[in-house]
Design a protein around this motif. Sequence first.
Motif, mmCIF file in Angstrom:
data_model
loop_
_atom_site.group_PDB
_atom_site.id
_atom_site.type_symbol
_atom_site.label_atom_id
_atom_site.label_comp_id
_atom_site.label_asym_id
_atom_site.label_seq_id
_atom_site.Cartn_x
_atom_site.Cartn_y
_atom_site.Cartn_z
ATOM 1 N N TRP A 15 0.826 -1.212 0.000
ATOM 2 C CA TRP A 15 0.000 0.000 0.000
ATOM 3 C C TRP A 15 0.859 1.261 0.000
ATOM 4 O O TRP A 15 0.493 2.260 -0.603
ATOM 5 N N TYR A 20 2.767 1.413 -6.208
ATOM 6 C CA TYR A 20 1.315 1.465 -6.024
ATOM 7 C C TYR A 20 0.829 2.910 -5.893
ATOM 8 O O TYR A 20 -0.317 3.205 -6.228
ATOM 9 N N LYS A 24 -2.665 4.580 -7.320
ATOM 10 C CA LYS A 24 -3.602 5.352 -6.500
ATOM 11 C C LYS A 24 -3.901 6.699 -7.149
ATOM 12 O O LYS A 24 -5.037 7.172 -7.116
ATOM 13 N N ARG A 27 -6.463 6.257 -9.862
ATOM 14 C CA ARG A 27 -7.773 5.899 -9.328
ATOM 15 C C ARG A 27 -8.458 7.075 -8.627
ATOM 16 O O ARG A 27 -9.688 7.128 -8.555
#
Length: 57
Positions: A15, A20, A24, A27
């Motif tokens: 995370w 990642y 993010k 998104r």
Amino acid sequence: MVFEFPTIDAIHRFWSSPEYAEVKKLRAGRAEVDLWSVPVSQTPPLDSRLALASIGR
């Protein structure tokens, strides 16, 4: 979607990873995400891996 991770620490590393972080950003503002960390087991043998489920709406 369901992802499997060997430990809670592995979930946190994923995370917080720079790789990642890029996802993010893509998104952001486009999907609502609920995350759950749930211990899973398989029989036989008993397996203490963790699954992370991500459900977008």
